[in-house]
Every structure is written in C-alpha cells, then in structure tokens.
Design an enzyme around this catalytic site. Sequence first.
Site, PDB file in Angstrom:
ATOM      1  NE  ARG A  91      -0.538  -0.253   4.959  1.00 40.50           N
ATOM      2  CZ  ARG A  91      -1.144  -0.337   6.135  1.00 40.50           C
ATOM      3  NH1 ARG A  91      -2.454  -0.206   6.223  1.00 40.50           N
ATOM      4  NH2 ARG A  91      -0.449  -0.563   7.223  1.00 40.50           N
TER       5      ARG A  91
ATOM      6  CB  CYS B 161       5.058  10.148  -5.947  1.00 37.83           C
ATOM      7  SG  CYS B 161       6.022  11.631  -5.868  1.00 37.83           S
TER       8      CYS B 161
ATOM      9  CG  ASN C 229      -5.033   4.182   6.790  1.00 33.06           C
ATOM     10  OD1 ASN C 229      -5.937   4.160   7.617  1.00 33.06           O
ATOM     11  ND2 ASN C 229      -3.902   3.539   6.956  1.00 33.06           N
ATOM     12  CD  GLU C 230      -1.309   4.363  10.372  1.00 36.43           C
ATOM     13  OE1 GLU C 230      -0.470   3.693   9.748  1.00 36.43           O
ATOM     14  OE2 GLU C 230      -1.587   4.147  11.550  1.00 36.43           O
TER      15      GLU C 230
ATOM     16  CD  GLU D  91      -5.749   2.148  12.089  1.00 32.15           C
ATOM     17  OE1 GLU D  91      -4.723   1.488  12.364  1.00 32.15           O
ATOM     18  OE2 GLU D  91      -6.010   2.524  10.932  1.00 32.15           O
TER      19      GLU D  91
ATOM     20  CD1 TRP E 223       1.514  -3.682  12.498  1.00 32.88           C
ATOM     21  CD2 TRP E 223       3.259  -2.764  13.560  1.00 32.88           C
ATOM     22  NE1 TRP E 223       1.003  -2.840  13.451  1.00 32.88           N
ATOM     23  CE2 TRP E 223       2.052  -2.266  14.116  1.00 32.88           C
ATOM     24  CE3 TRP E 223       4.481  -2.322  14.079  1.00 32.88           C
ATOM     25  CZ2 TRP E 223       2.044  -1.342  15.171  1.00 32.88           C
ATOM     26  CZ3 TRP E 223       4.472  -1.413  15.123  1.00 32.88           C
ATOM     27  CH2 TRP E 223       3.270  -0.931  15.657  1.00 32.88           C
TER      28      TRP E 223
ATOM     29  CD  GLN F  16      -1.943 -15.131   7.138  1.00 27.76           C
ATOM     30  OE1 GLN F  16      -2.069 -16.270   7.528  1.00 27.76           O
ATOM     31  NE2 GLN F  16      -1.821 -14.815   5.871  1.00 27.76           N
TER      32      GLN F  16
ATOM     33  CG  HIS G 242      -3.201  -6.605  13.531  1.00 27.58           C
ATOM     34  ND1 HIS G 242      -4.234  -6.253  14.368  1.00 27.58           N
ATOM     35  CD2 HIS G 242      -2.391  -5.518  13.461  1.00 27.58           C
ATOM     36  CE1 HIS G 242      -4.055  -5.007  14.774  1.00 27.58           C
ATOM     37  NE2 HIS G 242      -2.946  -4.536  14.250  1.00 27.58           N
TER      38      HIS G 242
HETATM   39  C1  GAL Z   1      -2.022   0.883  10.941  1.00 25.56           C
HETATM   40  C2  GAL Z   1      -2.852   0.995   9.677  1.00 25.56           C
HETATM   41  C3  GAL Z   1      -3.904  -0.092   9.581  1.00 25.56           C
HETATM   42  C4  GAL Z   1      -3.315  -1.412   9.957  1.00 25.56           C
HETATM   43  C5  GAL Z   1      -2.729  -1.329  11.337  1.00 25.56           C
HETATM   44  C6  GAL Z   1      -2.179  -2.628  11.843  1.00 25.56           C
HETATM   45  O1  GAL Z   1      -0.782   1.463  10.746  1.00 25.56           O
HETATM   46  O2  GAL Z   1      -3.479   2.248   9.584  1.00 25.56           O
HETATM   47  O3  GAL Z   1      -4.414  -0.130   8.276  1.00 25.56           O
HETATM   48  O4  GAL Z   1      -2.355  -1.777   9.019  1.00 25.56           O
HETATM   49  O5  GAL Z   1      -1.700  -0.390  11.322  1.00 25.56           O
HETATM   50  O6  GAL Z   1      -1.657  -2.498  13.125  1.00 25.56           O
END
Ligand code: GAL
Length: 633
Positions: free
Chosen positions: A105, A109, A143-144, A315, A323, A364, A366
């Site tokens: 994602r 640019c 998003n972010e 979130e 991650w 998957q 998360h």
């Molecule tokens: C954020 C993001 C989400 C998801 C999440 C996972 O950075 O906005 O889409 O990827 O992390 O922790």
Amino acid sequence: MKRTLGVCYYPEHWPEDIWALDAKRMVAAGLTWVRIGEFAWSRLEPSPGDLQFDWLDRAIDVLGRAGLKVILGTPTATPPLWMLEKHPDMIPLDEQGRPRKFGSRRHYCFSHLGYREESRRITRLFAQRYGSNPHVVAWQTDNEYACHDTTRSYSDAARLGFQNWLAQKYQSTDALNRAWGNIFWSMEYDAFEKVDLPNLTVTEPNPSHVLDFYRYSSDMVVEFNRIQADEIRAHSSAPLIHNYMGREVSFDHYKVGADLDIASWDSYPIGFLSDRLEGTEEHKLRYLRQGDPDNQAFHHDIYRAVGRGRMWVMEQQPGPVNWAPYNAAPLPGMARLWAWEAFAHGAETVCYFRWRQAPFAQEQNHAGLLRPDSADAPALAEARQVADEFAALPDVGTARADVALVFDYESAWAWQAQPQGADFDMFRLGFAFYRALRRLGLNVDILPPDAADLSAYKLVLAPGVMSLSDGLRHAFETFDGLALLGPRTDTKSADMAIPTPMGPNLSGLDVTVTLTESLPPNASIPLTGGGAVLHWCEQLEGDAQVLETTQSGQAVIQGTQKLRYLAGWLSDDTLDRIFAELCAEIGVQTHDLPRDLRLRDTDTHRFLFNYGPEPVTWNGVTIPAAGVHWQPL
Ligand code: GAL
C-alpha cells in the site's frame, strides 16, 4: 463531550450475509462508530471508470440501520493496479532512487499531479454519493500519511515540484544561493530547473537544501489532504479526520490539522515499544505487555494540539499486532486502560482496530475484537466494560495543564538534515522532557511553534526549536510564568545558518551559545547539583545568572527569574530533579509517583493508570496490574 467507542471494519473482506450480524454484535459490544472504506478502491472501481458503489451503499445502510455511525475513509492509500498502469510514474522512489513497487500500500508519490487528480476524482465521487447520507457521520482522509516512510519521494514528479516550490519561495537563484550558502563547495545554481533533489550526493548534501526539500515534501502532504478536504466539504458538513501515526514527524501535522476538524491517531502501544522507542532491555521487558507508560499520553497530547482541542484514537491495539519485530499480547485489562487513558487526555472516541482478525494476507496475525472464526477475542469484553463504565462518569474534557511543551516538526527535519550528534533526535528530546513531567504527575499541554499566547501556563519548555517564530519569541519575552528554552533552541536562522548575533536571541536573556559538542552514548558530563548531561552539550557566554553548572564549572542553565536557557541534553534523573525544582520555585504541585503509575486530570476527576505488571498502592489506593482508578478532584 460524550465519550464513545468504535471499531474499524472491512465489509469488502466478508460475505455480505454476515454484515448484519456483525453490526448487531458491534452494537451489543457498546460500540457507536464503525470506520470503513479506506482500502476498498479495487472493489469500488475495478477498472477505470467502472464504478461499483452498490455494495458500499448496502454496507453503509446495514451498519447505519443497526444504529452505528459510519466514518467513511477515502480509499486513496491503496490505488488499484490499473492506476499504476495508467500513471506508471506515480510510483514513489526511495532515497536510493529505487522504485517502490505495487503489492502492498501507499505506492504513490504526493507530488504526482496525475494521481492527485485521481484522488480528487474518487473523493468527489464519495462526497457526492455519501455527503448527505445520514449514516455517514464523519470522514477520514486517506490513511496514515507517511506510513512506511512515504512522505518523501525522490521521483521526477518530486524534482519538478520542488523546483517550482523553490522558484516561488526564492524568486531568484541568487537569493537561493545566498540563503543556502552555495558558494561553499561551489554549489551555486543559475536556474531553478537545475536544482536536483538532495539524494545520492557524493557526501552529505547541503543541510539547507535538505531542509527545504523536507519542507516541500511536507507541503505536498498538506496539499494532497487539502484537496480531499475541499471536495468533501463541498458536499458534507460532517467532521473531517485523518488518522496520524505514532512517532511520525516527517510532515507538519499542525498544518494538515488546520484543514481538518479532528486529529485522530493510531495507537499500538506494544508494537511501538518493540519497534520504535528507545529504552533499556529492562524497561522493554517490564512493559512488554503494556507498552511504554508515557508514549500514548505524549501522542494524545500532541494530537490534541494538532486537532485544536479535538482528538480521537482511530485505531486502538486490541491484542498482538503483526508488524513489530516481536508481538506480545497485552496484559488482561490493557485494552480497557488504553481507552480510559485516551479519554482522560481528551479523546472523544476510541476505535479498536479491527473488528475481525483477517485470516488472509499481510495482517493475518493481527488480533481483532473477534477471532478469525468469529468467536469473541479477549479485547471484546474489555471494550464492553469501557462502554458500561461511561455511565459512571460525567462527560467532561481533559483539564487545562499548568505546564506546556513546545513541539516543532520543522526542527525535527533540521536536526535530521544536520544531526551533529548521531543520536540527536527531536522526537526523542521532546519525549524525554515529556516523560520527566509525567513522572512528576503533571498534566501537560503541547504547543505548536507558532503559539503566541502562553498566558494560561505557569511553566513552558521549548527544547530543540531551531528558530523561534516572532510570535513565540515575543510571548517568551513577555511571559509571566517561567520558561526554559534549549538545548539547541533559537540557534539557527530559518535558512538553517548560524545567525549573527548568535542565538538564542531574546531580549532580557543575556546568553549566547558559543560552541556545541555532541557525545557518544556512553559519555556523560556530571553536574554539580547531581545528575549529568548526555548526548549534547553547549558552551554559554553572557551575563545572565548561572543557575546550574557542570562539575568543571561550565554553565548548564543560565537566565533570569522568568527566562532561562538549558545548554545540554539532561539524563532522565536530572530532568526529574530540574523540573521538580522549577515547579517548586513557581508553586506547581508535583507528585512522587511509583514507577508504573501515571496520572491525568479531567475537569472533574483524577485518573490513575497502573502500567505495571503488579498491583501498586499510592495515597491509600491500590490499583491492580493494568488497572485504572478515578476519583473526583
Ligand atoms: C495501521 C494501519 C492499519 C493497519 C494497522 C495494523 O498502521 O493504519 O491499516 O495496518 O496499522 O496495526
């Protein structure tokens, strides 16, 4: 202000026949908001111009009719594959000049004008279609921004945009050459079209060149976001929100925030501790399942400033993430504690990420509020508990703080462009100050660098602000409380040169930084009053009173009753001591808190948060591990 909870949901991931049951369970869990849409472009427009919004209409309808309020996200963080076929040069290039491919994602640019128009187009379609939909009660842009290191791209589009930006800023190459000092190493330009991006140079590029490129890149984020904001506002009066990140300083969040109504951020306390915070092994082990006890609060306070008082968590981590290098599960209670801490710091809404754990693709592993098999995951009951607890507390905002800390994004770029010491990092410096204040139990407000009115505060700190704005300079010069500036504050011009007279330049503060040195992590300079300077130490000259010295007699704090300069990066225990002394001097009450306990006041209540893995007792109250306690003020 009414507190609410919500969740992030991806209807496009699940068969349509379970949406209604999902919505019912969300309502039963006490959730009010559901955020959808932000990654769904390939299902909304599978090929150019083939718009298939019917499923999104139905999803909004099902969720809305169940009683949920929808936050609709524009899908521009994930352009579909056909978009790249249409605009191959929209791909961002990294600092090494390598293209960043399709397959995850944020593969765009910010400078690419064609993609900007695509982003405007899809946003307009969203706004026209859903701007008056009664179930769409808030919007999220993209998003972010910046996630995965995407603010700065070294593409042709960025080079052209940067050249134009420089031409507008400087008007003549003579002015640019003067401002950057390009005579040094014969780096002079005779046309803006010849100025390249500051990457892949033989040795370090000119820091003024780098800083301007970082400013330009930040402006591109602001412009990209503004286009979406304008499009949505033309059709909707619902509030506009962006979900910012943790420890992300690559663009000026205050400037993006100025075009929106609410600042939200994405809080992953355990992921952040593992993946982006400094700390000893012992600290990281102690807070493995809770997250750093000050990191969430710092971001709540920054984003409250970015949102000009309005802040959400868009979130909220509910369980292990996928991650970070290591992904521990939260202690039971943390999904509740993090939400209450956000509310105590002024959040209006906390949304958990995500509803159901996805059994496929990158995330998957998360956690969500539901397991992949749709059974309840542990955080669901904690969310329900928070919702039940709302009734017990008045809906009031966070308290106004006595202490404020200035945090400046541009300075973060300046010190990246020219760190001088390898570990001089603006976030780290601001956070070190902040955590010391929190260890003393103080409520803290964050201020932007153009703050011009400090009258609400008793103590204001301004570490690392490279160049004071006229407004803030004047505010410090006329401040009735106590201000402590430095290290490194007001020591550069806006062009990133050393000014003459050398800084800091505030009337009433007879102090000049004459020399700076940086230190490796294992070196320290002991102070007469106890503690030490680490990382960074400046030598001062001037007639102002010397209030703190190194053991060899060098001034570390110099100034007046009201305005002082701090010439070094103090160790944590020294920050604790100095800040406690300053507070005692001006009559601001501090607290002797146990290591794991943190405190935040609302207008009516004092909240205590136990970040520790064991119960803690303070002032006659025992709070269990991962527990929250509140009492009337
Ligand atoms: C954020 C993001 C989400 C998801 C999440 C996972 O950075 O906005 O889409 O990827 O992390 O922790």
